[in-house]
Structures are given as C-alpha cells and as structure tokens.
Scaffold this motif. Structure first.
Motif, PDB file in Angstrom:
ATOM      1  N   PHE A  59       0.814  -1.211   0.000  1.00  0.00           N
ATOM      2  CA  PHE A  59       0.000   0.000   0.000  1.00  0.00           C
ATOM      3  C   PHE A  59       0.851   1.265   0.000  1.00  0.00           C
ATOM      4  O   PHE A  59       0.506   2.239  -0.659  1.00  0.00           O
ATOM      5  CB  PHE A  59      -0.986   0.000   1.172  1.00  0.00           C
ATOM      6  N   CYS A  60       1.947   1.254   0.702  1.00  0.00           N
ATOM      7  CA  CYS A  60       2.816   2.435   0.740  1.00  0.00           C
ATOM      8  C   CYS A  60       3.419   2.721  -0.630  1.00  0.00           C
ATOM      9  O   CYS A  60       3.699   3.875  -0.958  1.00  0.00           O
ATOM     10  CB  CYS A  60       3.920   2.257   1.780  1.00  0.00           C
ATOM     11  N   SER A  61       3.607   1.690  -1.432  1.00  0.00           N
ATOM     12  CA  SER A  61       4.229   1.884  -2.743  1.00  0.00           C
ATOM     13  C   SER A  61       3.376   2.738  -3.674  1.00  0.00           C
ATOM     14  O   SER A  61       3.880   3.352  -4.594  1.00  0.00           O
ATOM     15  CB  SER A  61       4.536   0.534  -3.393  1.00  0.00           C
ATOM     16  N   TRP A  62       2.080   2.795  -3.452  1.00  0.00           N
ATOM     17  CA  TRP A  62       1.232   3.646  -4.307  1.00  0.00           C
ATOM     18  C   TRP A  62       0.454   4.685  -3.507  1.00  0.00           C
ATOM     19  O   TRP A  62       0.148   5.763  -4.007  1.00  0.00           O
ATOM     20  CB  TRP A  62       0.265   2.805  -5.143  1.00  0.00           C
ATOM     21  N   TYR A  63       0.137   4.418  -2.276  1.00  0.00           N
ATOM     22  CA  TYR A  63      -0.714   5.295  -1.478  1.00  0.00           C
ATOM     23  C   TYR A  63       0.009   6.588  -1.090  1.00  0.00           C
ATOM     24  O   TYR A  63      -0.528   7.679  -1.259  1.00  0.00           O
ATOM     25  CB  TYR A  63      -1.149   4.517  -0.225  1.00  0.00           C
ATOM     26  N   ILE A  64       1.230   6.476  -0.593  1.00  0.00           N
ATOM     27  CA  ILE A  64       1.976   7.655  -0.144  1.00  0.00           C
ATOM     28  C   ILE A  64       2.264   8.615  -1.294  1.00  0.00           C
ATOM     29  O   ILE A  64       2.031   9.818  -1.163  1.00  0.00           O
ATOM     30  CB  ILE A  64       3.249   7.241   0.629  1.00  0.00           C
ATOM     31  N   PRO A  65       2.748   8.148  -2.459  1.00  0.00           N
ATOM     32  CA  PRO A  65       2.969   9.095  -3.561  1.00  0.00           C
ATOM     33  C   PRO A  65       1.688   9.814  -4.011  1.00  0.00           C
ATOM     34  O   PRO A  65       1.723  10.990  -4.357  1.00  0.00           O
ATOM     35  CB  PRO A  65       3.518   8.209  -4.685  1.00  0.00           C
ATOM     36  N   VAL A  66       0.562   9.134  -3.966  1.00  0.00           N
ATOM     37  CA  VAL A  66      -0.702   9.762  -4.356  1.00  0.00           C
ATOM     38  C   VAL A  66      -1.075  10.845  -3.347  1.00  0.00           C
ATOM     39  O   VAL A  66      -1.468  11.963  -3.725  1.00  0.00           O
ATOM     40  CB  VAL A  66      -1.829   8.704  -4.492  1.00  0.00           C
ATOM     41  N   LEU A  67      -0.957  10.542  -2.075  1.00  0.00           N
ATOM     42  CA  LEU A  67      -1.245  11.544  -1.051  1.00  0.00           C
ATOM     43  C   LEU A  67      -0.322  12.752  -1.186  1.00  0.00           C
ATOM     44  O   LEU A  67      -0.759  13.901  -1.083  1.00  0.00           O
ATOM     45  CB  LEU A  67      -1.101  10.939   0.348  1.00  0.00           C
TER      46      LEU A  67
ATOM     47  N   GLN B 281       1.142  13.836  -3.868  1.00  0.00           N
ATOM     48  CA  GLN B 281       0.745  14.602  -5.046  1.00  0.00           C
ATOM     49  C   GLN B 281      -0.513  15.435  -4.759  1.00  0.00           C
ATOM     50  O   GLN B 281      -0.611  16.586  -5.187  1.00  0.00           O
ATOM     51  CB  GLN B 281       0.502  13.662  -6.229  1.00  0.00           C
ATOM     52  N   LEU B 282      -1.473  14.880  -4.043  1.00  0.00           N
ATOM     53  CA  LEU B 282      -2.685  15.620  -3.689  1.00  0.00           C
ATOM     54  C   LEU B 282      -2.354  16.824  -2.807  1.00  0.00           C
ATOM     55  O   LEU B 282      -2.883  17.915  -3.009  1.00  0.00           O
ATOM     56  CB  LEU B 282      -3.683  14.709  -2.977  1.00  0.00           C
ATOM     57  N   ILE B 283      -1.480  16.636  -1.855  1.00  0.00           N
ATOM     58  CA  ILE B 283      -1.099  17.733  -0.951  1.00  0.00           C
ATOM     59  C   ILE B 283      -0.380  18.827  -1.715  1.00  0.00           C
ATOM     60  O   ILE B 283      -0.680  20.010  -1.567  1.00  0.00           O
ATOM     61  CB  ILE B 283      -0.241  17.199   0.211  1.00  0.00           C
ATOM     62  N   GLU B 284       0.543  18.428  -2.589  1.00  0.00           N
ATOM     63  CA  GLU B 284       1.317  19.394  -3.359  1.00  0.00           C
ATOM     64  C   GLU B 284       0.443  20.161  -4.358  1.00  0.00           C
ATOM     65  O   GLU B 284       0.707  21.323  -4.646  1.00  0.00           O
ATOM     66  CB  GLU B 284       2.473  18.705  -4.100  1.00  0.00           C
TER      67      GLU B 284
END
Length: 140
Positions: A122-130, A132-135
């Motif tokens: 989950f970290c492999s895709w979940y963290i980068p998406v979050l 990107q949303l924050i940025e």
C-alpha cells in the motif's frame, strides 16, 4: 463480480467464491446448481470437496474451465490448484506444486502474506498519491 482464479491458493476457497460470484448470476448459486453446472448428480460431492473431506477429481479443472470459458493460462493454474488439493500429498509434492502455483500466477497478482508486505504494497502507491494531492492543493 468476477474474481480471478489466480487470487486463490486453495481450491476450496475458489469454489466457495465461485458459488457466491458465479458469472452471469445476480445472487449466489445453490450448491445443487453449482454441482449441476459441473456435471455432478449430487451436491454432496461438491460440498465434500469444498470441506476438504474428498479429493477433487482430476477432471474438475477441465469441467470448470469449460463452464467458465477460461483461457489456457488460468486452466493451467486451476489444474495445478486441483493437484495441490488432492490427498494425500507428500511434503515434497506439496512444496513443488506450491512453487508451480507461484510460477503460474501473473505478476499483477502478487502473493501478499505478511502484515509488512501488505504495508509495503500500500505504501508503494498510497503515499505518492497523497503527496501529489497535498502538493497540488487538492487535499483538505
């Protein structure tokens, strides 16, 4: 919802899922209808296979593949799953068939067994998406 055979390591789990999510059916099949679709006269034989009280016949994979119109790769996986479920198996046979199942499983269906592997997955895709949303300012 059609679930792939590759998602299962046990034939009994696959058959239970198939019963509740049979292609073209809105609701779960009765054991009688599942048995009939597989060419059995009695639902008891299928129930015993599901419960592990009876070894599946060698041709069960062929029967299922015909009913479900499986592609050859899924059929090969299912045949191996049926062999893996047959009793009795030596420890060496079991290990060999387990390795064969892993080899036949497409890479898009990773085998995730431990909590650490689940977290990494989950970290492999979940963290980068979050991130990107924050940025992008879309996150609240």
């Amino acid at each position: 919802m059609n679930v792939s055979v590759y998602e299962f390591n046990e034939l009994s789990e696959y058959l239970l899922n198939l019963q509740s999510h049979f292609p073209g059916q809105r609701k779960a099949l009765t054991l009688n209808k599942l048995a009939t679709s597989l060419g059995y006269r009695s639902p008891r034989a299928v129930a015993m296979i599901i419960k592990g009280q009876r070894s599946p016949p060698h041709n069960l994979a062929e029967r299922l593949s015909r009913v479900l119109k499986m592609p050859p790769g899924e059929l090969k996986y299912l045949e191996t799953l049926v062999k893996y479920s047959r009793k009795p198996l030596s420890l060496g046979e079991r290990s060999s068939l387990k390795q064969e199942l892993e080899r036949l499983r497409p890479k898009r269906f990773p085998k995730i067994t431990s909590p650490d592997e689940i977290q990494r997955f989950f970290c492999s895709w979940y963290i980068p998406v979050l991130k990107q949303l924050i940025e992008s300012g879309m996150a609240l």
